[in-house]
Design a protein around this motif. Structure first.
Motif, PDB file in Angstrom:
ATOM      1  N   THR A  42      35.520  13.660 -26.805  1.00 53.15           N
ATOM      2  CA  THR A  42      35.916  14.381 -28.010  1.00 53.15           C
ATOM      3  C   THR A  42      36.238  13.370 -29.111  1.00 53.15           C
ATOM      4  O   THR A  42      36.460  12.191 -28.840  1.00 53.15           O
ATOM      5  CB  THR A  42      37.158  15.261 -27.759  1.00 53.15           C
ATOM      6  N   LYS A  43      36.261  13.853 -30.321  1.00 55.04           N
ATOM      7  CA  LYS A  43      36.583  12.986 -31.452  1.00 55.04           C
ATOM      8  C   LYS A  43      37.836  13.509 -32.138  1.00 55.04           C
ATOM      9  O   LYS A  43      37.949  14.709 -32.419  1.00 55.04           O
ATOM     10  CB  LYS A  43      35.414  12.929 -32.444  1.00 55.04           C
ATOM     11  N   LYS A  44      38.771  12.588 -32.382  1.00 50.31           N
ATOM     12  CA  LYS A  44      39.990  12.947 -33.095  1.00 50.31           C
ATOM     13  C   LYS A  44      40.104  12.097 -34.351  1.00 50.31           C
ATOM     14  O   LYS A  44      39.623  10.964 -34.397  1.00 50.31           O
ATOM     15  CB  LYS A  44      41.208  12.772 -32.187  1.00 50.31           C
ATOM     16  N   TYR A  45      40.754  12.657 -35.359  1.00 53.69           N
ATOM     17  CA  TYR A  45      40.793  12.016 -36.674  1.00 53.69           C
ATOM     18  C   TYR A  45      42.215  11.726 -37.133  1.00 53.69           C
ATOM     19  O   TYR A  45      43.148  12.475 -36.828  1.00 53.69           O
ATOM     20  CB  TYR A  45      40.105  12.905 -37.711  1.00 53.69           C
ATOM     21  N   THR A  46      42.335  10.630 -37.863  1.00 55.38           N
ATOM     22  CA  THR A  46      43.567  10.286 -38.559  1.00 55.38           C
ATOM     23  C   THR A  46      43.291  10.307 -40.052  1.00 55.38           C
ATOM     24  O   THR A  46      42.307   9.710 -40.515  1.00 55.38           O
ATOM     25  CB  THR A  46      44.064   8.886 -38.149  1.00 55.38           C
ATOM     26  N   PHE A  47      44.131  10.994 -40.810  1.00 54.22           N
ATOM     27  CA  PHE A  47      43.993  11.054 -42.268  1.00 54.22           C
ATOM     28  C   PHE A  47      45.063  10.176 -42.899  1.00 54.22           C
ATOM     29  O   PHE A  47      46.237  10.231 -42.508  1.00 54.22           O
ATOM     30  CB  PHE A  47      44.117  12.502 -42.754  1.00 54.22           C
ATOM     31  N   MET A  87      49.779   6.731 -42.940  1.00 52.45           N
ATOM     32  CA  MET A  87      49.234   7.801 -42.122  1.00 52.45           C
ATOM     33  C   MET A  87      49.859   9.142 -42.516  1.00 52.45           C
ATOM     34  O   MET A  87      51.075   9.269 -42.589  1.00 52.45           O
ATOM     35  CB  MET A  87      49.485   7.488 -40.650  1.00 52.45           C
ATOM     36  N   LEU A  88      49.006  10.121 -42.769  1.00 52.76           N
ATOM     37  CA  LEU A  88      49.475  11.459 -43.129  1.00 52.76           C
ATOM     38  C   LEU A  88      49.410  12.424 -41.947  1.00 52.76           C
ATOM     39  O   LEU A  88      50.313  13.224 -41.747  1.00 52.76           O
ATOM     40  CB  LEU A  88      48.653  12.011 -44.298  1.00 52.76           C
ATOM     41  N   GLU A  89      48.316  12.369 -41.184  1.00 57.71           N
ATOM     42  CA  GLU A  89      48.157  13.178 -39.969  1.00 57.71           C
ATOM     43  C   GLU A  89      47.329  12.365 -38.983  1.00 57.71           C
ATOM     44  O   GLU A  89      46.440  11.618 -39.383  1.00 57.71           O
ATOM     45  CB  GLU A  89      47.436  14.507 -40.262  1.00 57.71           C
ATOM     46  N   LYS A  90      47.600  12.530 -37.678  1.00 54.98           N
ATOM     47  CA  LYS A  90      46.853  11.769 -36.679  1.00 54.98           C
ATOM     48  C   LYS A  90      46.496  12.643 -35.472  1.00 54.98           C
ATOM     49  O   LYS A  90      47.086  13.708 -35.256  1.00 54.98           O
ATOM     50  CB  LYS A  90      47.641  10.550 -36.214  1.00 54.98           C
ATOM     51  N   ASN A  91      45.505  12.173 -34.714  1.00 60.44           N
ATOM     52  CA  ASN A  91      45.046  12.846 -33.495  1.00 60.44           C
ATOM     53  C   ASN A  91      44.663  14.304 -33.751  1.00 60.44           C
ATOM     54  O   ASN A  91      44.997  15.203 -32.972  1.00 60.44           O
ATOM     55  CB  ASN A  91      46.112  12.776 -32.396  1.00 60.44           C
ATOM     56  N   ILE A  92      43.930  14.532 -34.841  1.00 60.30           N
ATOM     57  CA  ILE A  92      43.492  15.883 -35.176  1.00 60.30           C
ATOM     58  C   ILE A  92      42.120  16.135 -34.543  1.00 60.30           C
ATOM     59  O   ILE A  92      41.163  15.420 -34.839  1.00 60.30           O
ATOM     60  CB  ILE A  92      43.394  16.072 -36.707  1.00 60.30           C
ATOM     61  N   PRO A  93      41.996  17.137 -33.657  1.00 61.76           N
ATOM     62  CA  PRO A  93      40.699  17.425 -33.036  1.00 61.76           C
ATOM     63  C   PRO A  93      39.632  17.737 -34.077  1.00 61.76           C
ATOM     64  O   PRO A  93      39.938  18.267 -35.150  1.00 61.76           O
ATOM     65  CB  PRO A  93      40.998  18.657 -32.164  1.00 61.76           C
ATOM     66  N   GLN A  94      38.398  17.435 -33.729  1.00 54.15           N
ATOM     67  CA  GLN A  94      37.295  17.568 -34.678  1.00 54.15           C
ATOM     68  C   GLN A  94      37.156  18.990 -35.219  1.00 54.15           C
ATOM     69  O   GLN A  94      36.896  19.178 -36.412  1.00 54.15           O
ATOM     70  CB  GLN A  94      35.993  17.121 -34.033  1.00 54.15           C
ATOM     71  N   PHE A  95      37.316  19.997 -34.365  1.00 52.75           N
ATOM     72  CA  PHE A  95      37.107  21.371 -34.833  1.00 52.75           C
ATOM     73  C   PHE A  95      38.162  21.790 -35.865  1.00 52.75           C
ATOM     74  O   PHE A  95      37.906  22.655 -36.706  1.00 52.75           O
ATOM     75  CB  PHE A  95      37.078  22.342 -33.647  1.00 52.75           C
ATOM     76  N   ILE A  96      39.335  21.176 -35.816  1.00 54.45           N
ATOM     77  CA  ILE A  96      40.369  21.456 -36.814  1.00 54.45           C
ATOM     78  C   ILE A  96      40.142  20.613 -38.073  1.00 54.45           C
ATOM     79  O   ILE A  96      40.337  21.084 -39.197  1.00 54.45           O
ATOM     80  CB  ILE A  96      41.768  21.170 -36.235  1.00 54.45           C
ATOM     81  N   ALA A  97      39.697  19.375 -37.874  1.00 52.77           N
ATOM     82  CA  ALA A  97      39.513  18.453 -39.003  1.00 52.77           C
ATOM     83  C   ALA A  97      38.263  18.758 -39.828  1.00 52.77           C
ATOM     84  O   ALA A  97      38.180  18.352 -40.992  1.00 52.77           O
ATOM     85  CB  ALA A  97      39.440  17.020 -38.483  1.00 52.77           C
ATOM     86  N   LEU A  98      37.295  19.445 -39.234  1.00 51.17           N
ATOM     87  CA  LEU A  98      35.987  19.627 -39.871  1.00 51.17           C
ATOM     88  C   LEU A  98      36.051  20.213 -41.280  1.00 51.17           C
ATOM     89  O   LEU A  98      35.376  19.707 -42.189  1.00 51.17           O
ATOM     90  CB  LEU A  98      35.091  20.484 -38.972  1.00 51.17           C
ATOM     91  N   ARG A 118      38.011  10.129 -24.337  1.00 50.90           N
ATOM     92  CA  ARG A 118      37.595  10.863 -23.144  1.00 50.90           C
ATOM     93  C   ARG A 118      38.676  11.883 -22.803  1.00 50.90           C
ATOM     94  O   ARG A 118      39.869  11.552 -22.734  1.00 50.90           O
ATOM     95  CB  ARG A 118      37.391   9.893 -21.990  1.00 50.90           C
ATOM     96  N   HIS A 119      38.243  13.117 -22.594  1.00 51.99           N
ATOM     97  CA  HIS A 119      39.180  14.214 -22.362  1.00 51.99           C
ATOM     98  C   HIS A 119      38.903  14.840 -21.000  1.00 51.99           C
ATOM     99  O   HIS A 119      37.756  15.116 -20.654  1.00 51.99           O
ATOM    100  CB  HIS A 119      39.026  15.269 -23.461  1.00 51.99           C
ATOM    101  N   TYR A 120      39.987  15.049 -20.234  1.00 48.24           N
ATOM    102  CA  TYR A 120      39.890  15.637 -18.895  1.00 48.24           C
ATOM    103  C   TYR A 120      40.666  16.956 -18.892  1.00 48.24           C
ATOM    104  O   TYR A 120      41.888  16.955 -18.727  1.00 48.24           O
ATOM    105  CB  TYR A 120      40.440  14.673 -17.844  1.00 48.24           C
ATOM    106  N   PRO A 121      39.975  18.083 -19.079  1.00 47.91           N
ATOM    107  CA  PRO A 121      40.657  19.379 -19.212  1.00 47.91           C
ATOM    108  C   PRO A 121      41.540  19.759 -18.027  1.00 47.91           C
ATOM    109  O   PRO A 121      42.546  20.442 -18.205  1.00 47.91           O
ATOM    110  CB  PRO A 121      39.488  20.372 -19.356  1.00 47.91           C
ATOM    111  N   TYR A 122      41.180  19.320 -16.814  1.00 51.25           N
ATOM    112  CA  TYR A 122      41.958  19.708 -15.631  1.00 51.25           C
ATOM    113  C   TYR A 122      42.940  18.624 -15.180  1.00 51.25           C
ATOM    114  O   TYR A 122      43.500  18.698 -14.083  1.00 51.25           O
ATOM    115  CB  TYR A 122      41.008  20.087 -14.487  1.00 51.25           C
ATOM    116  N   ARG A 123      43.104  17.624 -16.014  1.00 48.52           N
ATOM    117  CA  ARG A 123      44.099  16.573 -15.799  1.00 48.52           C
ATOM    118  C   ARG A 123      44.053  16.011 -14.381  1.00 48.52           C
ATOM    119  O   ARG A 123      43.044  15.495 -13.951  1.00 48.52           O
ATOM    120  CB  ARG A 123      45.494  17.096 -16.156  1.00 48.52           C
TER     121      ARG A 123
END
Length: 211
Positions: A42-47, A87-98, A118-123
């Motif tokens: 996944t991709k996360k963004y920092t603004f 830094m204004l916002e960090k670790n924002i998922p791509q679908f929210i940042a788009l 790398r994201h592991y949904p089932y931890r």
């Protein structure tokens, strides 16, 4: 007209108008037998802003406050800090940042950095099987390590046109390389069965620990 040192001047022009950046595709998915995603990229963004520069502070604050449901004062306090990176916002998922990424060019001073993770949904449920990657995206344990060569995506150099302001635009070079994602790996384990087994094991542990 004869141009002296043509190759030198051509190189100078290229260095000032073209920038090469190494880009890579996404690492392949790891899937269960029932097509549940066990590992994905996944991709996360920092603004952020550089407060030494000329920023459209009011527009940035109102836009972020609306998108992230924050009070404007939260961001206004950040703008009081004098630094080249605030830094204004960090670790924002791509679908929210788009939505914000789509209009960031029209918001003077607002910058965004993206980071693939790398994201592991089932931890921990499948961690002993799936394994993990390091900070460079290389498999270090489990399936991630065993099939690392198959999961790895292409990594190639891409050319971008650099404007006078320093912004990078899509290159008009039609010979850009194709960047392929890594291959997906599907396992024989079933998520629903594993969840039932895990639940029963926990119940058993609770029962015997209470004796």
């Amino acid at each position: 007209i004869q141009i002296i040192n043509k190759n030198l001047y051509s190189q100078i022009v290229t260095e000032n108008t073209v920038k090469e950046i190494v880009k890579k595709g996404d690492r392949g998915l790891i899937l269960s037998r029932d097509n549940e995603v066990l590992a994905e990229t996944t991709k996360k963004y920092t603004f952020w802003v550089n407060t030494y520069r000329d920023n459209n502070e009011d527009l940035i604050i109102s836009t972020l406050a609306e998108l992230f449901q924050q009070q404007p004062e939260f961001y206004r306090e950040k703008f009081k800090k004098e630094a080249s990176y605030v830094m204004l916002e960090k670790n924002i998922p791509q679908f929210i940042a788009l939505p914000l990424l789509n209009k960031i060019k029209n918001i003077r001073g607002l910058r965004a950095d993206g980071l693939q993770m790398r994201h592991y949904p089932y931890r921990n449920l499948f961690s002993h099987i799936v394994g993990h990657v390091d900070s460079e995206g290389e498999g270090k344990a489990g399936i991630e390590k065993m099939f690392n060569d198959l999961l790895l995506p292409d990594k190639k150099r891409m050319k971008y046109n650099k404007s006078q302001s320093g912004n990078l635009n899509k290159s008009i070079d039609s010979n850009q390389p194709i960047i392929n994602d890594g291959l997906d790996i599907q396992l024989t384990i079933d998520v629903k069965i594993q969840e039932i087994l895990h639940s029963e094991i926990l119940k058993g542990l609770d029962k015997y620990s209470a004796l």
